[in-house]
Write a protein that holds these residues in place. Structure first.
Motif, short mmCIF file in Angstrom:
data_model
loop_
_atom_site.label_atom_id
_atom_site.label_comp_id
_atom_site.label_asym_id
_atom_site.label_seq_id
_atom_site.Cartn_x
_atom_site.Cartn_y
_atom_site.Cartn_z
N ILE A 7 0.57 -1.22 -0.07
CA ILE A 7 0.43 0.19 0.36
C ILE A 7 0.85 1.33 0.18
N ALA A 8 2.19 1.54 0.97
CA ALA A 8 3.05 2.62 0.79
C ALA A 8 3.79 2.96 -0.73
N THR A 9 3.48 1.64 -1.04
CA THR A 9 4.27 1.77 -2.43
C THR A 9 3.83 2.31 -3.24
N LEU A 10 2.22 1.65 -3.90
CA LEU A 10 1.63 2.04 -4.86
C LEU A 10 0.82 3.46 -3.92
N GLN A 11 1.23 3.93 -2.89
CA GLN A 11 0.36 5.69 -3.09
C GLN A 11 0.90 5.86 -3.83
N ARG A 12 2.78 5.92 -3.11
CA ARG A 12 3.51 7.29 -3.66
C ARG A 12 4.19 8.21 -3.40
N ASN A 13 3.19 8.14 -2.02
CA ASN A 13 3.42 9.81 -1.72
C ASN A 13 3.07 9.30 -0.05
N ILE A 14 3.27 10.29 1.01
CA ILE A 14 2.86 10.18 2.00
C ILE A 14 1.70 11.36 2.15
N LEU A 15 0.73 11.33 3.32
CA LEU A 15 -0.65 11.73 3.73
C LEU A 15 -0.32 13.11 5.25
N ALA A 16 -0.73 14.05 4.61
CA ALA A 16 -0.76 14.73 6.24
C ALA A 16 -1.65 14.52 7.45
N PRO A 17 -0.79 14.71 8.21
CA PRO A 17 -2.42 14.31 9.20
C PRO A 17 -3.02 15.03 9.09
N GLU A 57 5.39 18.51 3.48
CA GLU A 57 4.51 18.06 3.92
C GLU A 57 5.27 18.79 5.50
N LEU A 58 6.91 18.59 5.90
CA LEU A 58 7.48 18.88 7.00
C LEU A 58 7.32 20.32 6.88
N VAL A 59 7.65 20.92 5.55
CA VAL A 59 7.36 22.55 6.26
C VAL A 59 6.41 23.72 6.33
N LYS A 60 5.17 22.12 5.70
CA LYS A 60 3.48 22.94 6.45
C LYS A 60 3.60 22.81 7.18
N ARG A 61 4.31 21.59 7.92
CA ARG A 61 3.29 21.66 10.08
C ARG A 61 4.76 22.60 10.34
N ILE A 62 5.98 22.58 10.13
CA ILE A 62 6.69 23.45 10.95
C ILE A 62 6.17 24.80 11.10
N LYS A 63 5.62 25.44 9.80
CA LYS A 63 5.23 26.61 9.50
C LYS A 63 3.76 27.46 10.48
N PHE A 78 -2.46 18.55 1.74
CA PHE A 78 -2.45 18.47 0.50
C PHE A 78 -3.22 17.71 -0.07
N THR A 79 -4.31 18.33 -1.18
CA THR A 79 -5.78 17.60 -2.32
C THR A 79 -5.47 18.30 -3.57
N ASP A 80 -4.14 18.83 -3.93
CA ASP A 80 -3.89 19.14 -5.42
C ASP A 80 -3.08 17.85 -6.08
N GLU A 81 -3.60 17.29 -7.12
CA GLU A 81 -3.37 16.12 -7.59
C GLU A 81 -1.92 16.46 -8.50
N ASN A 82 -1.62 17.86 -8.50
CA ASN A 82 -0.61 17.55 -9.08
C ASN A 82 0.74 18.15 -8.70
N GLN A 83 0.34 17.92 -6.95
CA GLN A 83 1.53 17.86 -6.28
C GLN A 83 1.63 16.48 -5.79
N THR A 84 0.12 15.65 -5.67
CA THR A 84 0.80 14.10 -4.94
C THR A 84 1.20 13.16 -5.54
N GLY A 85 0.23 13.58 -7.36
CA GLY A 85 0.12 12.56 -8.49
C GLY A 85 -0.73 11.70 -8.01
N VAL A 86 -2.11 11.49 -6.97
CA VAL A 86 -2.93 11.02 -6.81
C VAL A 86 -3.78 11.03 -6.89
N PRO A 87 -5.00 10.60 -7.28
CA PRO A 87 -5.68 10.96 -7.82
C PRO A 87 -6.37 11.09 -6.19
N LYS A 88 -7.53 11.90 -6.35
CA LYS A 88 -7.85 12.38 -4.80
C LYS A 88 -8.92 11.34 -4.11
#
Length: 430
Positions: free
Chosen positions: A17-27, A206-212, A33-43
């Motif tokens: 599942i982790a490999t197929l998703q090819r990204n991590i999600l924000a908690p 995701e890291l930058v967003k958490r810090i900000k 992030f739900t921008d498909e252009n950023q994650t490469g994964v459909p919403k």
């Protein structure tokens, strides 16, 4: 056999599942992030992960958390030797925090670091830290992560945050407990099990967003230390299936984009880029148990599966190319021309080998139950080596590790700063 089968099902489910998703999600406790252009994964896939994947992961984490795992690991000598409270910290802490906050990244003392974070894969998650049995391997021990875990103190868990806390007790951002990436306890450790090079930029955002978004953070005043380590899963899961030249370029592009993004968004930041470790180290283990051979083929098929053995020499060359790319990126002038930001390559992974025991065989107590990930003692070894690299001049850093606490570099009056390309030149010339 039942234990191995259970572990196989749990591990394969998590990795697949982790490999197929090819990204991590924000908690859930922060905007996603739900921008498909950023994650490469459909919403709709992201929504399905929120609904099914994370709850299942949390259940697995809770089920496998045994109250006795720490003691069992300690009995099996897979934890660092406990240090008495009466034992002094190896370094003299006088003068290791500036009287006034420095304005240059090249004049940072260890106590000047206010915030710590980390980007990486299962090695940064602390996977396997206390696993004595294969079925315990999926448990994430983020609180003892060698780059970003802050449980306890250096006496029982030698980690980079626990070292830095000795110089600045107000340090924050480190993970605690057995938190997953989507849980609050992960803080600024955004590493994900099974993360690939292609996930680097998303994790960085995701890291930058958490810090900000963290109210504790003074973005323009606090000094931040971020450690990046990536590559192992790309080696294990992609080298045998995808064009290696394309993978090298992908790693280069994602790493460059991530470092540039941090520079643009996080003022007053120093990055530890840890050289991606070559998996060749695992081929040199002596007397590796059969269960490890079985698990290695499952976790890392490209490097250990029989059908790819004839390509292993080529894969080792590709891993060296990954390291070459990382060395090139840190030398780019755009990452060296600022007093507000820098990135330093930490090289202890370049020639590291598993320490030997008294029988002159590989000391498997430094490794987890799969002989792939590290035990808590192994992660302590890595933390010590990373710290030593940080205090060593650029171009003169050690490229291996030695037994934990055998060598523990300390700031001195002549070299009080965390090493960067600029202050290393000053040290050498003087």
């Amino acid at each position: 056999m039942m234990v191995a089968t259970t572990y196989l099902i749990l591990w394969c489910t998590t990795v697949t599942i982790a490999t197929l998703q090819r990204n991590i999600l924000a908690p859930g406790w922060m905007m996603k992030f739900t921008d498909e252009n950023q994650t490469g994964v459909p919403k709709h896939v992201l929504a399905m992960q929120d609904r099914y994947f994370y709850p299942v992961r949390q259940i697995i984490q809770k089920v496998l958390l045994s109250p006795s795992r720490h003691e069992r690991a300690r009995m099996n000598q897979k934890t660092q030797k406990y240090i008495l409270k009466s034992t002094e910290f190896p370094c003299n802490k006088n003068g290791t925090r500036s009287l006034t906050r420095p304005s240059s990244v090249h004049q940072l003392r260890p106590g000047d670091i206010d915030i710590i974070g980390s980007v990486g894969d299962s090695l940064t998650v602390g996977l396997g830290s206390f696993s004595s049995y294969a079925f315990e391997l999926p448990v994430e021990h983020r609180g003892v992560s060698w780059t970003a875990g802050g449980d306890g103190t250096w006496r029982e868990y030698l980690t980079l945050p626990n070292i830095l806390k000795e110089f600045n007790p107000k340090l924050f951002g480190y993970a605690y407990g057995d938190a997953l990436a989507e849980q609050r306890g992960s803080q600024f450790n955004v590493a994900e099990n099974a993360a690939l090079s292609q996930d680097l930029f998303f994790m960085t955002r995701e890291l930058v967003k958490r810090i900000k978004n963290d109210k504790r953070v003074n973005l323009t005043e606090h000094w931040k230390l971020i450690t990046i380590l990536m590559g192992s899963n790309t080696f294990c899961l992609q080298l045998c299936y995808e064009d290696n030249v394309k993978l090298i370029n992908l790693h280069k592009n994602k790493l460059y984009s991530s470092i540039f993004y941090i520079k643009q968004n996080l003022p007053r930041t120093i990055i530890n880029l840890v050289l991606s470790p070559s998996l060749e180290i695992l081929t040199k283990l002596s007397e590796k148990p059969n269960v490890c051979n079985f698990l290695n083929k499952m976790e890392c098929p490209c490097f250990f599966a029989r059908q790819y053995k004839h390509r292993q020499t080529d894969f080792i060359k590709t891993m060296a190319e990954f390291q070459k790319v990382e060395k090139e990126i840190v030398k780019l002038e755009e990452f060296k021309n600022s007093d507000n930001f820098t990135v330093t390559l930490q090289t202890f992974t370049e020639k590291s080998v598993v320490p030997l025991n008294r029988f002159n065989k590989s000391d498997l107590t430094y490794l987890s139950a799969d002989c792939f990930h590290l035990s808590q003692k192994g992660y302590a070894l890595a933390a010590n080596a990373l710290w030593n690299n940080m205090m060593e001049p650029v171009e003169n850093k050690s490229s291996n590790w030695i037994k934990e606490f055998d060598r523990f570099n300390c700031p001195t009056a002549e070299s009080p700063y965390i090493s960067t390309w600029k202050n290393s030149q000053i040290t050498v010339s003087s």
